[in-house]
Motif scaffolding. Structure first.
Motif, PDB file in Angstrom:
ATOM      1  N   ILE A   8     -21.550  34.334 -29.138  1.00  0.00           N
ATOM      2  CA  ILE A   8     -22.652  33.846 -28.304  1.00  0.00           C
ATOM      3  C   ILE A   8     -23.480  35.025 -27.797  1.00  0.00           C
ATOM      4  O   ILE A   8     -22.986  35.899 -27.085  1.00  0.00           O
ATOM      5  CB  ILE A   8     -22.123  33.023 -27.109  1.00  0.00           C
ATOM      6  CG1 ILE A   8     -21.275  31.841 -27.616  1.00  0.00           C
ATOM      7  CG2 ILE A   8     -23.289  32.511 -26.271  1.00  0.00           C
ATOM      8  CD1 ILE A   8     -20.713  30.974 -26.504  1.00  0.00           C
ATOM      9  N   ALA A   9     -24.756  35.026 -28.168  1.00  0.00           N
ATOM     10  CA  ALA A   9     -25.707  36.021 -27.665  1.00  0.00           C
ATOM     11  C   ALA A   9     -26.559  35.372 -26.571  1.00  0.00           C
ATOM     12  O   ALA A   9     -26.146  34.377 -25.977  1.00  0.00           O
ATOM     13  CB  ALA A   9     -26.552  36.568 -28.806  1.00  0.00           C
TER      14      ALA A   9
ATOM     15  N   ASN B 198     -26.220  30.774 -28.787  1.00  0.00           N
ATOM     16  CA  ASN B 198     -26.875  31.527 -27.720  1.00  0.00           C
ATOM     17  C   ASN B 198     -26.634  30.844 -26.382  1.00  0.00           C
ATOM     18  O   ASN B 198     -26.559  29.605 -26.317  1.00  0.00           O
ATOM     19  CB  ASN B 198     -28.387  31.614 -27.962  1.00  0.00           C
ATOM     20  CG  ASN B 198     -28.727  32.476 -29.167  1.00  0.00           C
ATOM     21  OD1 ASN B 198     -28.738  33.690 -29.104  1.00  0.00           O
ATOM     22  ND2 ASN B 198     -28.984  31.819 -30.292  1.00  0.00           N
ATOM     23  N   VAL B 199     -26.522  31.634 -25.347  1.00  0.00           N
ATOM     24  CA  VAL B 199     -26.351  31.085 -23.999  1.00  0.00           C
ATOM     25  C   VAL B 199     -27.464  30.083 -23.706  1.00  0.00           C
ATOM     26  O   VAL B 199     -27.218  28.962 -23.261  1.00  0.00           O
ATOM     27  CB  VAL B 199     -26.362  32.220 -22.957  1.00  0.00           C
ATOM     28  CG1 VAL B 199     -26.437  31.651 -21.550  1.00  0.00           C
ATOM     29  CG2 VAL B 199     -25.122  33.088 -23.103  1.00  0.00           C
ATOM     30  N   PHE B 200     -28.700  30.498 -23.945  1.00  0.00           N
ATOM     31  CA  PHE B 200     -29.848  29.595 -23.884  1.00  0.00           C
ATOM     32  C   PHE B 200     -30.264  29.351 -25.327  1.00  0.00           C
ATOM     33  O   PHE B 200     -30.755  30.256 -25.989  1.00  0.00           O
ATOM     34  CB  PHE B 200     -30.984  30.222 -23.079  1.00  0.00           C
ATOM     35  CG  PHE B 200     -32.171  29.317 -22.894  1.00  0.00           C
ATOM     36  CD1 PHE B 200     -32.083  28.212 -22.070  1.00  0.00           C
ATOM     37  CD2 PHE B 200     -33.365  29.575 -23.539  1.00  0.00           C
ATOM     38  CE1 PHE B 200     -33.180  27.360 -21.899  1.00  0.00           C
ATOM     39  CE2 PHE B 200     -34.459  28.744 -23.377  1.00  0.00           C
ATOM     40  CZ  PHE B 200     -34.375  27.629 -22.544  1.00  0.00           C
ATOM     41  N   PRO B 201     -30.046  28.142 -25.848  1.00  0.00           N
ATOM     42  CA  PRO B 201     -30.135  27.957 -27.294  1.00  0.00           C
ATOM     43  C   PRO B 201     -31.540  27.811 -27.855  1.00  0.00           C
ATOM     44  O   PRO B 201     -31.687  27.508 -29.042  1.00  0.00           O
ATOM     45  CB  PRO B 201     -29.333  26.663 -27.508  1.00  0.00           C
ATOM     46  CG  PRO B 201     -29.487  25.901 -26.239  1.00  0.00           C
ATOM     47  CD  PRO B 201     -29.543  26.946 -25.154  1.00  0.00           C
TER      48      PRO B 201
ATOM     49  N   TRP C 279     -26.748  24.075 -19.605  1.00  0.00           N
ATOM     50  CA  TRP C 279     -25.293  24.308 -19.591  1.00  0.00           C
ATOM     51  C   TRP C 279     -24.537  23.188 -20.290  1.00  0.00           C
ATOM     52  O   TRP C 279     -23.537  23.405 -20.971  1.00  0.00           O
ATOM     53  CB  TRP C 279     -24.786  24.432 -18.165  1.00  0.00           C
ATOM     54  CG  TRP C 279     -24.755  25.796 -17.558  1.00  0.00           C
ATOM     55  CD1 TRP C 279     -24.960  26.089 -16.237  1.00  0.00           C
ATOM     56  CD2 TRP C 279     -24.463  27.066 -18.178  1.00  0.00           C
ATOM     57  NE1 TRP C 279     -24.841  27.442 -16.012  1.00  0.00           N
ATOM     58  CE2 TRP C 279     -24.530  28.061 -17.186  1.00  0.00           C
ATOM     59  CE3 TRP C 279     -24.170  27.447 -19.482  1.00  0.00           C
ATOM     60  CZ2 TRP C 279     -24.300  29.407 -17.455  1.00  0.00           C
ATOM     61  CZ3 TRP C 279     -23.949  28.798 -19.762  1.00  0.00           C
ATOM     62  CH2 TRP C 279     -24.017  29.748 -18.751  1.00  0.00           C
ATOM     63  N   SER C 280     -24.990  21.940 -20.109  1.00  0.00           N
ATOM     64  CA  SER C 280     -24.249  20.813 -20.687  1.00  0.00           C
ATOM     65  C   SER C 280     -24.210  20.894 -22.207  1.00  0.00           C
ATOM     66  O   SER C 280     -23.244  20.443 -22.833  1.00  0.00           O
ATOM     67  CB  SER C 280     -24.877  19.486 -20.247  1.00  0.00           C
ATOM     68  OG  SER C 280     -26.212  19.382 -20.712  1.00  0.00           O
ATOM     69  N   LEU C 281     -25.246  21.475 -22.819  1.00  0.00           N
ATOM     70  CA  LEU C 281     -25.256  21.633 -24.268  1.00  0.00           C
ATOM     71  C   LEU C 281     -24.178  22.613 -24.718  1.00  0.00           C
ATOM     72  O   LEU C 281     -23.464  22.370 -25.697  1.00  0.00           O
ATOM     73  CB  LEU C 281     -26.632  22.097 -24.739  1.00  0.00           C
ATOM     74  CG  LEU C 281     -27.771  21.087 -24.560  1.00  0.00           C
ATOM     75  CD1 LEU C 281     -29.115  21.749 -24.793  1.00  0.00           C
ATOM     76  CD2 LEU C 281     -27.569  19.902 -25.508  1.00  0.00           C
ATOM     77  N   LEU C 282     -24.071  23.729 -23.997  1.00  0.00           N
ATOM     78  CA  LEU C 282     -23.034  24.705 -24.332  1.00  0.00           C
ATOM     79  C   LEU C 282     -21.645  24.110 -24.144  1.00  0.00           C
ATOM     80  O   LEU C 282     -20.751  24.303 -24.975  1.00  0.00           O
ATOM     81  CB  LEU C 282     -23.201  25.953 -23.468  1.00  0.00           C
ATOM     82  CG  LEU C 282     -22.135  27.044 -23.644  1.00  0.00           C
ATOM     83  CD1 LEU C 282     -22.115  27.551 -25.082  1.00  0.00           C
ATOM     84  CD2 LEU C 282     -22.385  28.202 -22.670  1.00  0.00           C
ATOM     85  N   GLN C 283     -21.468  23.379 -23.066  1.00  0.00           N
ATOM     86  CA  GLN C 283     -20.171  22.756 -22.816  1.00  0.00           C
ATOM     87  C   GLN C 283     -19.835  21.734 -23.897  1.00  0.00           C
ATOM     88  O   GLN C 283     -18.679  21.632 -24.331  1.00  0.00           O
ATOM     89  CB  GLN C 283     -20.179  22.101 -21.432  1.00  0.00           C
ATOM     90  CG  GLN C 283     -20.208  23.117 -20.291  1.00  0.00           C
ATOM     91  CD  GLN C 283     -20.442  22.468 -18.940  1.00  0.00           C
ATOM     92  OE1 GLN C 283     -21.272  21.570 -18.800  1.00  0.00           O
ATOM     93  NE2 GLN C 283     -19.708  22.934 -17.932  1.00  0.00           N
ATOM     94  N   SER C 284     -20.827  20.987 -24.352  1.00  0.00           N
ATOM     95  CA  SER C 284     -20.598  20.015 -25.429  1.00  0.00           C
ATOM     96  C   SER C 284     -20.202  20.712 -26.722  1.00  0.00           C
ATOM     97  O   SER C 284     -19.323  20.238 -27.459  1.00  0.00           O
ATOM     98  CB  SER C 284     -21.854  19.172 -25.653  1.00  0.00           C
ATOM     99  OG  SER C 284     -22.126  18.346 -24.548  1.00  0.00           O
ATOM    100  N   LEU C 285     -20.854  21.846 -27.006  1.00  0.00           N
ATOM    101  CA  LEU C 285     -20.527  22.597 -28.215  1.00  0.00           C
ATOM    102  C   LEU C 285     -19.088  23.093 -28.177  1.00  0.00           C
ATOM    103  O   LEU C 285     -18.341  22.959 -29.157  1.00  0.00           O
ATOM    104  CB  LEU C 285     -21.486  23.778 -28.365  1.00  0.00           C
ATOM    105  CG  LEU C 285     -21.245  24.661 -29.596  1.00  0.00           C
ATOM    106  CD1 LEU C 285     -21.661  23.930 -30.861  1.00  0.00           C
ATOM    107  CD2 LEU C 285     -22.005  25.983 -29.467  1.00  0.00           C
TER     108      LEU C 285
END
Length: 235
Positions: A59-60, A125-128, A152-158
């Motif tokens: 994750i960048a 990426n942190v912010f995709p 954040w919810s997108l990262l958590q879902s991933l």
């Protein structure tokens, strides 16, 4: 959560001075069906990562205008789409843009290391999405804290979908941001601005590769690539 459902959620996101490559069209460089091609690219990548039971996410910070904005594949420029497809089991990623292919220095280093590791890794990426200056869509800026929190919810879902054994934060910005969410990570220096040698050495050690980066591996043409690294703006 399935890859198609996840990508559909990504495509719905919208914010000022942010380009969403899975939901938007670039009037300058994109083909008419560019957003759909990028959605397909990312969906196929996620499906391949799940099929391969990949254990790691790198994750960048955020997408750059010469890399993931154009391809829909994080940390991957058009030069390395074929490399990405081969590593993911023989996928055929499609170009979404017209005109000459565009290279990005960070993507070149990332894929040089991935080729040596030779195993599927999810890139993110942190912010995709691609944050840019308000008056210049083809520029790079760091995302704001409020933008990051909104996704954040997108990262958590991933993470919930892939259930990785290890997460590697590429760059101090990514490490600090993931720390806010309480996500344990291994840290690697970002390969831009003099960090290439250290990044490669860290990754080789992390994957148990005995050979250190050779000098010829480090000799990338500086004039050809552009970087996306800078520090966070906590606005």
């Amino acid at each position: 959560m399935t890859p198609k459902h996840f990508v559909a959620q990504l495509a719905e996101f919208s914010a000022p001075s942010v380009f969403n490559p899975w939901g938007e069209q670039c009037s300058v460089h994109d083909r008419p069906d560019a957003a759909a091609k990028r959605r397909n690219n990312l969906t196929h990548m996620l499906e391949a990562v799940l099929d391969a039971k990949a254990e790691t996410i790198w994750i960048a910070r955020d997408l750059g205008y010469r890399g993931g904005r154009r391809t829909g594949v994080p940390l991957t420029d058009e030069i390395h789409l074929d490399h990405a497809g081969a590593l993911m089991g023989g996928l055929s990623f499609e170009r979404a843009t017209q005109g000459p292919v565009v290279a990005e220095r960070t993507a070149a280093v990332i894929w040089r290391v991935l080729t040596q590791i030779d195993q599927p890794v999810m890139l993110w990426n942190v912010f995709p999405f691609h944050p840019h200056e308000a008056d210049d869509p083809l520029s790079n800026r760091c995302h704001t804290r409020s933008e990051r929190i909104a996704t954040w919810s997108l990262l958590q879902s991933l993470i919930q979908m892939l259930r990785p054994r290890q997460i590697v934060a590429i760059g101090r910005d990514a490490q600090m941001a993931l720390g806010e969410l309480g996500i344990p990570t291994s840290a690697a220096r970002h390969p831009s601005y003099g960090g290439q040698t250290e990044f490669m050495a860290t990754m080789y050690a992390l994957y148990g590769l005995e050979d250190k980066p050779r000098k010829d591996e480090l000799a990338l043409p500086l004039g050809t690539f552009h970087d996306t690294a800078s520090t966070f703006a906590f606005a």
